[in-house]
Design an enzyme around this catalytic site. Structure first.
Site, PDB file in Angstrom:
ATOM      1  N   LYS A 157       0.962  -1.143  -0.055  1.00 21.10           N
ATOM      2  CA  LYS A 157      -0.017  -0.011  -0.047  1.00 21.10           C
ATOM      3  C   LYS A 157       0.950   1.212  -0.122  1.00 21.10           C
ATOM      4  CE  LYS A 157      -4.378   1.527   2.228  1.00 21.10           C
ATOM      5  NZ  LYS A 157      -4.978   1.972   0.947  1.00 21.10           N
ATOM      6  N   GLU A 190      -8.955  -5.510  -9.204  1.00 20.73           N
ATOM      7  CA  GLU A 190      -9.666  -5.014  -7.926  1.00 20.73           C
ATOM      8  C   GLU A 190     -10.261  -3.464  -8.620  1.00 20.73           C
ATOM      9  OE1 GLU A 190      -6.881  -3.717  -4.742  1.00 20.73           O
ATOM     10  OE2 GLU A 190      -5.466  -3.408  -6.086  1.00 20.73           O
TER      11      GLU A 190
HETATM   12  N1  PMP Z   1      -7.537  -1.967  -2.882  1.00 19.47           N
HETATM   13  C1  PMP Z   1      -6.841  -0.766  -3.055  1.00 19.47           C
HETATM   14  C2  PMP Z   1      -6.023  -0.521  -4.147  1.00 19.47           C
HETATM   15  C3  PMP Z   1      -7.145   0.103  -1.995  1.00 19.47           C
HETATM   16  O1  PMP Z   1      -6.573   1.069  -1.864  1.00 19.47           O
HETATM   17  C4  PMP Z   1      -7.657  -0.493  -0.696  1.00 19.47           C
HETATM   18  C5  PMP Z   1      -7.934   0.431   0.520  1.00 19.47           C
HETATM   19  N2  PMP Z   1      -8.662   1.709   0.146  1.00 19.47           N
HETATM   20  C6  PMP Z   1      -8.603  -1.726  -0.943  1.00 19.47           C
HETATM   21  C7  PMP Z   1      -8.351  -2.503  -1.944  1.00 19.47           C
HETATM   22  C8  PMP Z   1      -9.457  -2.233   0.298  1.00 19.47           C
HETATM   23  O2  PMP Z   1      -8.602  -2.706   1.237  1.00 19.47           O
HETATM   24  P1  PMP Z   1      -8.996  -2.367   2.826  1.00 19.47           P
HETATM   25  O3  PMP Z   1     -10.247  -3.114   2.992  1.00 19.47           O
HETATM   26  O4  PMP Z   1      -7.844  -2.968   3.714  1.00 19.47           O
HETATM   27  O5  PMP Z   1      -9.332  -1.122   3.159  1.00 19.47           O
END
Ligand code: PMP
Length: 294
Positions: A157, A190
């Site tokens: 991230k 995603e």
């Molecule tokens: N994919 C991306 C690219 C993200 O930035 C995020 C978080 N905003 C997610 C998926 C979802 O992850 P999480 O449930 O841990 O927030």
């Protein structure tokens, strides 16, 4: 929120709490110059930080992959997050935890940056309008593919979100708020800031992390809730066809929470309304969120 409350807000930077107008980083910080750093978005529900340890673990894992040393222990970082939430009176809110490479020279090498900077912002977030949570949201397929795992691993991230930003622009250009991103092989990865789920014949499917997704913390919670409720949740490569023909389709994320998708690329998904399993999972998610956390 009142004006008076706004001015009381504080941001934590490297051990000190600053008023918003004084919460600043150097123009020589490689977080700004190169998007060199990592972050987390975390929610607080009913005054408790949701899946706190999982977010902290992911932050340190992301940092390790990019060879960034976070200059504090996970425990002291958690204490700092709690202090920032308390200072800002956060009950139901959103925390942005950022670690930048720190101040360096104008060259790319991170090794001239002496110490990473840690920033904690505790505020609120509403990712999509409330109406879309009730009626469902439309999405498009992005033509921008998700970062190749051998470029920037999507599990990291990182502060470099240009890949996602470009897909988000495509969505907005098409008058929708979110885009589905595919990997270099054409499988669903995603959305720009959320994980993807579909339901077909009562079974939940989501792309494996290796398809190029962030290992979403909301994703993991949703799979757990589904399984606890007797619904099979399977990680499987999905194609555009699978999404078009799903009975139900939803996205998950810390910011997005759980949101039903009712249209993709102009094709109606399922009944054209958020489906019953989506709504059940959403409800159970909130119940769990408000009754867990630390
Ligand atoms: N994919 C991306 C690219 C993200 O930035 C995020 C978080 N905003 C997610 C998926 C979802 O992850 P999480 O449930 O841990 O927030």
């Amino acid at each position: 929120m009142t004006q008076e409350k706004q001015t009381e807000k504080k941001v934590w930077i490297d051990g000190k709490l600053f008023n918003i107008e004084d919460a600043k980083v150097s123009v020589f910080d490689h977080g700004l110059l190169y998007g060199d750093g990592v972050f987390e978005g975390i929610r607080s529900y009913s005054g408790r930080i949701f899946e706190f340890q999982a977010h902290i673990d992911r932050l340190y894992t992301s940092a390790r992959v990019i060879r960034l040393e976070i200059p504090m222990t996970p425990e002291s970082l958690k204490d700092a997050v709690k202090l920032t939430c308390k200072t800002n009176g956060i009950v139901d809110g959103y925390i942005r935890l950022v670690v930048t490479r720190g101040v360096g020279s104008l060259g790319i090498s991170p090794f001239g940056c002496k110490t990473a900077s840690v920033i904690i912002i505790a505020d609120s977030i509403k990712l999509y309008p409330q109406e879309l949570y009730e009626k469902g949201m439309k999405v498009i397929s992005a033509s921008t593919i998700r970062n190749h795992p051998q470029a920037i691993p999507p599990q990291v991230k990182s502060l470099n979100y240009l890949n996602n930003v470009l897909a988000k622009i495509e969505a907005i250009d098409s008058n929708v708020l979110e885009a589905i991103m595919y990997n270099s092989q054409g499988y669903v990865a995603e959305a720009t800031g959320d994980n993807v789920f579909i339901i077909k014949n009562g079974t939940i499917y989501t792309p494996p992390i290796q398809a190029g997704a962030l290992d979403g913390i909301t994703r993991a919670v949703i799979m757990k809730i589904a399984r606890e409720n007797g619904i099979e949740a399977i990680e499987k490569n999905l194609t555009r066809f699978d999404l078009y023909t799903a009975d139900e389709f939803f996205l998950t994320g810390t910011g997005a929470e759980v949101i039903g998708i009712i249209d993709m690329d102009g094709r109606k998904i399922g009944s054209g309304q958020p489906g019953p399993i989506t709504l059940m999972l959403r409800e159970k998610f909130f119940k769990y969120a408000h009754n867990s956390g630390e």
